[in-house]
Scaffold this motif. Structure first.
Motif, mmCIF file in Angstrom:
data_model
loop_
_atom_site.group_PDB
_atom_site.id
_atom_site.type_symbol
_atom_site.label_atom_id
_atom_site.label_comp_id
_atom_site.label_asym_id
_atom_site.label_seq_id
_atom_site.Cartn_x
_atom_site.Cartn_y
_atom_site.Cartn_z
ATOM 1 N N ASP A 241 -9.502 -3.093 6.604
ATOM 2 C CA ASP A 241 -8.238 -2.530 6.143
ATOM 3 C C ASP A 241 -7.066 -3.082 6.955
ATOM 4 O OD1 ASP A 241 -8.037 -1.113 8.565
ATOM 5 O OD2 ASP A 241 -8.748 0.761 7.691
ATOM 6 N N PRO A 242 -5.823 -2.836 6.522
ATOM 7 C CA PRO A 242 -4.653 -3.408 7.202
ATOM 8 C C PRO A 242 -4.545 -3.023 8.671
ATOM 9 C CG PRO A 242 -4.035 -2.641 5.018
ATOM 10 C CD PRO A 242 -5.442 -2.182 5.242
ATOM 11 N N ARG A 243 -4.930 -1.810 9.033
ATOM 12 C CA ARG A 243 -4.838 -1.415 10.442
ATOM 13 C C ARG A 243 -5.774 -2.254 11.301
ATOM 14 N NH1 ARG A 243 -3.162 3.154 13.208
ATOM 15 N NH2 ARG A 243 -3.020 4.402 11.300
ATOM 16 N N ALA A 244 -7.012 -2.447 10.842
ATOM 17 C CA ALA A 244 -7.967 -3.253 11.601
ATOM 18 C C ALA A 244 -7.479 -4.696 11.711
ATOM 19 C CB ALA A 244 -9.343 -3.200 10.946
ATOM 20 N N ARG A 245 -6.897 -5.235 10.636
ATOM 21 C CA ARG A 245 -6.386 -6.605 10.666
ATOM 22 C C ARG A 245 -5.240 -6.741 11.659
ATOM 23 N NH1 ARG A 245 -8.181 -9.667 6.559
ATOM 24 N NH2 ARG A 245 -9.337 -8.582 4.924
#
Length: 263
Positions: A201-205
């Motif tokens: 997801d965007p947070r992990a990226r």
């Protein structure tokens, strides 16, 4: 871009790329044929002691060792002296992982990269990577899942970075290591080329991109000798300022690469 910033954005730890791409493959989000190239880039990667093999194998030929594992059974660990979280008890694998500072832990297998430098006849230096496989128990203490989630790790990293920046400013790091100060500033503009495969997801990226750059900056700070104007006390103060940030960076990389995957 300063040399330090350039060095800081060259690439992520090899184990982090290994875990991220193999997990995405096992989740059915990327094809098998892409995995070895994504992990190795322009390096030569071999695997030693793979189950059932009597010789070193190209990375592509050894990846089927993970074919029966679920994504959450493949984890990144970035241990350090005094912080062996995610590792099994004492043994050959744990000792080698602590020495390397990185490893892959999976159900029944542990894998550690060994980097070997070579010099060609024309004087060109290049590296090869040997992934050494160790047998591990199917069940590790705590399931190998003692790391914070991406949200907690991101908050911890931001707090540690703010504290370290304040301390390093007080130490006037820009006077004796201007390239390191510039690299720290570049963390506010993470390199978009340092990305995770599909499924994260965007947070992990975002966390992975930021922590990967910071990881390289901290490696530079650790291995480059301070300038002649810096005395032993100042160097100790610098190391003390960076130590909590280093720990937060390791936790952030682990949280990003081990984050749940989504279709």
């Amino acid at each position: 871009m300063s040399p330090a910033v350039g060095a800081a954005t060259l690439g992520a730890r090899r184990s982090s790329r290994f875990v991220a791409w193999v997990r995405a493959w096992r989740a059915g989000l990327v094809p098998y044929d892409e995995i070895a190239d994504e992990i190795a880039g322009d390096e030569e990667h071999l695997v030693a002691d793979a189950p059932g093999a009597w010789t070193d194998l190209p990375l592509r030929d050894a990846l089927p060792c993970f074919a029966k594992l679920a994504p959450d059974e493949i984890r990144l660990v970035l241990p350090a002296p005094g912080d062996p979280r995610g590792l099994p008890g004492p043994g050959a694998f744990t000792g080698a992982a602590l020495l390397a500072g990185e490893a892959v832990v999976a159900r029944g297998l542990g894998v550690i990269p060994e980097v070997r430098s070579h010099t060609s006849g024309s004087g060109v230096t290049f590296e090869t990577v040997l992934w050494r496989v160790y047998p591990l128990p199917d069940e590790l203490p705590g399931g190998g899942r003692t790391e914070p989630g991406p949200a907690e790790a991101e908050a911890d990293l931001s707090a540690a970075l703010a504290e370290a920046t304040t301390a390093l400013t007080r130490l006037d790091i820009a006077h004796w290591r201007p390239e390191l100060a510039g690299a720290l500033a570049a963390l506010r503009r993470p390199d978009g080329g340092m990305d995770l495969p599909p499924g994260f997801d965007p947070r992990a990226r975002r966390l992975f991109a930021r922590a990967s750059v910071l990881d390289q900056v901290l490696a530079l700070a650790e291995h480059a000798a301070p300038g002649g104007a810096v005395n032993g006390y100042e160097a100790q103060q610098r190391d003390a300022a960076l130590r909590p940030l280093t720990a937060a960076c390791r936790r952030a990389l682990v949280a990003a690469c081990n984050a749940p995957l989504r279709p």
